[in-house]
Design a protein around this motif. Structure first.
Motif, PDB file in Angstrom:
ATOM      1  N   UNK A 108       0.636  -1.111  -0.095  1.00 14.10           N
ATOM      2  CA  UNK A 108       0.188  -0.269  -0.075  1.00 14.10           C
ATOM      3  C   UNK A 108       1.078   0.934  -0.035  1.00 14.10           C
ATOM      4  N   UNK A 109       0.243   2.474  -0.375  1.00 12.99           N
ATOM      5  CA  UNK A 109       1.545   3.680  -0.235  1.00 12.99           C
ATOM      6  C   UNK A 109       1.985   4.166   0.660  1.00 12.99           C
ATOM      7  N   UNK A 110       0.778   4.241   1.627  1.00 13.51           N
ATOM      8  CA  UNK A 110       1.439   4.137   3.245  1.00 13.51           C
ATOM      9  C   UNK A 110       1.820   3.028   4.674  1.00 13.51           C
ATOM     10  N   UNK A 111       2.775   2.842   4.969  1.00 19.55           N
ATOM     11  CA  UNK A 111       2.612   1.708   5.844  1.00 19.55           C
ATOM     12  C   UNK A 111       1.868   1.551   7.008  1.00 19.55           C
ATOM     13  N   UNK A 112       0.904   2.928   7.188  1.00 23.06           N
ATOM     14  CA  UNK A 112      -0.341   2.416   7.959  1.00 23.06           C
ATOM     15  C   UNK A 112      -1.032   1.490   7.271  1.00 23.06           C
ATOM     16  N   UNK A 139      11.779   0.501   8.240  1.00 16.13           N
ATOM     17  CA  UNK A 139      11.210   0.938   9.277  1.00 16.13           C
ATOM     18  C   UNK A 139       9.998   0.632   9.598  1.00 16.13           C
ATOM     19  N   UNK A 140       8.978  -0.456   8.497  1.00 11.42           N
ATOM     20  CA  UNK A 140       7.811  -0.997   8.792  1.00 11.42           C
ATOM     21  C   UNK A 140       8.482  -1.783   9.661  1.00 11.42           C
ATOM     22  N   UNK A 141       9.102  -3.311   9.221  1.00  8.44           N
ATOM     23  CA  UNK A 141       9.463  -3.637   9.764  1.00  8.44           C
ATOM     24  C   UNK A 141      10.268  -4.258  11.145  1.00  8.44           C
ATOM     25  N   UNK A 142      10.601  -3.214  11.989  1.00  8.06           N
ATOM     26  CA  UNK A 142      11.619  -2.907  12.625  1.00  8.06           C
ATOM     27  C   UNK A 142      10.040  -2.893  14.406  1.00  8.06           C
ATOM     28  N   UNK A 143       9.357  -2.485  13.534  1.00 10.40           N
ATOM     29  CA  UNK A 143       7.903  -2.305  14.299  1.00 10.40           C
ATOM     30  C   UNK A 143       6.719  -3.493  14.610  1.00 10.40           C
TER      31      UNK A 143
END
Length: 210
Positions: free
Chosen positions: A19-23, A80-84
């Protein structure tokens, strides 16, 4: 340093891998895209998602992908996405080289994963990953921009797409900004499963696509 450089990703029918946003990761569309892999026993064990899971050709493919990988390269957005989201023991169990503009000390995690932060570009990251992988292969883990950088630089030898029956309409498209004039691809395999179609390609650098 004789291993293959490859990538293996799930892609929507209209060419998007995120998706466009990691959110929006873990949202409805992304879960539909990744539904085939989340069902596999090896993937569930590696991500510590609990017991159970399917066994068969898809599970064998997931296991083989992890087993062949001696080191990975990824972009900062994916990190950054995976770290969370990754568990305390990330699923890589090998060195991971993160292409970034922000210097950072290596981040050592449980289970054999160490993240190294490379600030001098994709070429340096791939070279370091090759050295770390030894005779095993290097996986360009993502995201799309990092994969395209590696393709355009002539580093990728082969790739696998798991094309899932879902439409995104917008998001992160895999092959944006690809240098199509200098990259040729040859299809070397195609297998279907209930939730995805596996397509395999060999890359011919320096040749126009035909």
């Amino acid at each position: 340093m004789a291993g293959t450089v490859f990538f293996s990703v799930s892609m929507s029918l209209d060419g998007f891998i995120a998706p466009a946003s990691a959110d929006e990761l873990m949202g409805r569309q992304w879960m539909q895209l990744q539904q085939w892999v989340f069902r596999q026993k090896h993937f569930r064990e590696n991500l510590q998602l609990g017991t159970g899971g399917e066994e068969g050709p898809d599970n064998d493919l997931v296991r083989a992908t992890f087993e062949r990988t001696g080191a990975s390269v990824m972009g900062r957005r994916m990190f950054d996405a995976g770290e969370a989201m990754w568990p305390e023991e990330p699923p890589f169990h090998t060195p991971v080289f993160v292409v970034t503009h922000a210097p950072r000390e290596p981040w050592v995690r449980a289970g054999g994963t160490t993240f190294f932060f490379v600030t001098d570009g994709i070429e340096s990251a791939v070279e370091q990953a090759r050295a770390a992988a030894g005779a095993r292969d290097v996986r360009i883990a993502g995201g799309a921009d990092t994969i395209v950088q590696a393709l355009n630089a002539g580093f990728v030898d082969e790739f696998h797409l798991a094309v899932s029956p879902v439409l995104f309409g917008a998001g992160v498209r895999l092959f944006d900004r690809i240098d199509a004039a200098t990259i040729g691809i040859e299809q070397v395999g195609a297998e279907s499963s209930p939730l995805t179609t596996h397509l395999r390609y060999r890359v011919r650098v320096g040749e126009s696509a035909r």
